[in-house]
Scaffold this active site. Structure first.
Site, PDB file in Angstrom:
ATOM      1  N   GLY A 192     -69.408 -51.099  61.897  1.00  0.00           N
ATOM      2  CA  GLY A 192     -69.748 -52.476  62.229  1.00  0.00           C
ATOM      3  C   GLY A 192     -68.698 -53.112  63.121  1.00  0.00           C
ATOM      4  N   LEU A 193     -68.455 -54.408  62.909  1.00  0.00           N
ATOM      5  CA  LEU A 193     -67.506 -55.184  63.700  1.00  0.00           C
ATOM      6  C   LEU A 193     -67.842 -55.150  65.184  1.00  0.00           C
ATOM      7  CD1 LEU A 193     -64.133 -54.248  61.952  1.00  0.00           C
ATOM      8  CD2 LEU A 193     -65.534 -56.279  61.585  1.00  0.00           C
ATOM      9  N   CYS A 194     -69.141 -55.180  65.499  1.00  0.00           N
ATOM     10  CA  CYS A 194     -69.575 -55.192  66.898  1.00  0.00           C
ATOM     11  C   CYS A 194     -70.636 -56.266  67.122  1.00  0.00           C
ATOM     12  CB  CYS A 194     -70.068 -53.822  67.337  1.00  0.00           C
ATOM     13  SG  CYS A 194     -71.223 -53.019  66.210  1.00  0.00           S
ATOM     14  N   GLY A 195     -70.482 -57.392  66.433  1.00  0.00           N
ATOM     15  CA  GLY A 195     -71.384 -58.512  66.644  1.00  0.00           C
ATOM     16  C   GLY A 195     -72.804 -58.198  66.188  1.00  0.00           C
TER      17      GLY A 195
END
Length: 294
Positions: free
Chosen positions: A88-91
């Protein structure tokens, strides 16, 4: 107003978080460059394959090759392969891809056809497991450095089933890499194969094409068609990988910038709180001195 000591702890916490997001931004930038090089390297090869197949294509030949054959009875069963990331951590990157896959599933089933779902990436697998949607296959071992071998492993079973008539169409949902900030979710039909110039009704055919065909057009198409389908899958994988790094870089940059804004606000709040504390301490000292004099 919060106490200066508490504000100081919050400032240190934001500073540490900002260091992490800045580092992740730099790592994503580095990975994006390599992934973008793979995308750029794959495109000329795919274009050349499409041009050759388009020049060799004819309706007569199309009946001899299962991968070119349009279903005479209409599309009754479609395989939809969704590519998402493992991390994750990609908007909204993965959410947009999942939304596009759900839209396509609804569209296919709304037309009265059966739709089976194939998933690549942990985020897609987790979502559809939570949604209790049955899946035909799952892969979470490909990651953000896909290879041509990975593409072949994914698409070979689908080509076999399509040739046997078990499937009427195969769609791939992936992130098309236009630039680091433009990666729209896209649905691409890879089976049946539709040569670009055939799709244009012949208008896009080059005026002068001179080929010496050995051994024959049929033998060449027999080799090129599976290669073309595998290449389409490979492009979808590498473009999604590059799009993931672009989305993560953007998300981490936004987080770093937001952390900077928060630090400015906290620092101003801390300065006011500290000044108020100093003023109060001075007032208490002055009050104590006056009391001693009295």
């Amino acid at each position: 107003m919060a106490k200066p000591r508490e504000l100081k702890r919050r400032i240190r916490s934001v500073q540490n978080t900002r260091k992490i997001t800045k580092t992740m931004e730099l790592v994503s930038t580095s990975k994006l460059k390599r992934a973008q090089d793979r995308v750029v390297g794959a495109r000329p090869y795919a274009q050349a394959l499409a041009e050759v197949i388009g020049d060799l294509y004819s309706p007569a030949l199309a009946e001899r090759f299962p991968l070119l054959r349009q279903p005479a009875h209409g599309v009754r069963r479609t395989a939809i392969l969704l590519i998402t990331s493992n991390r994750g951590l990609c908007g909204a990157f993965n959410a947009n891809l999942i939304r596009e896959a759900r839209r396509r599933l609804t569209e296919v089933e709304g037309q009265g056809a059966a739709a089976e779902l194939h998933l690549v990436g942990k985020k897609g697998v987790s979502y559809f497991r939570f949604a209790r949607r049955a899946t035909a296959s799952q892969r979470i071992d490909i990651g953000d450095r896909p290879t041509a071998a990975h593409a072949a492993e994914l698409v070979e079973p689908l080509m076999t089933r399509f040739s046997a008539g078990d499937l009427d169409a195969v769609d791939v949902v992936f992130a098309k890499f236009n630039s680091a900030v433009s990666t729209p979710p896209t649905t691409l039909r890879i089976l049946p194969v539709t040569p670009p110039r055939a799709a244009e009704g012949g208008e896009g055919r080059r005026k002068t094409v001179n080929y010496i065909l050995k051994p024959s057009a049929e033998a060449i198409l027999e080799s090129l068609l599976p290669l073309y389908v595998r290449n389409q899958m490979y492009r979808a994988l590498v473009e999604t990988a590059a799009a993931e790094h672009g989305a993560r870089r953007t998300a981490m940059k936004n987080a770093t910038d937001a952390g900077g804004d928060m630090l400015d606000l906290l620092q101003r709040t801390y300065n006011r709180a500290r000044q108020g504390q100093i003023t109060q301490e001075l007032a208490e000292i002055v009050g104590g001195a006056e009391a001693l004099k009295g």
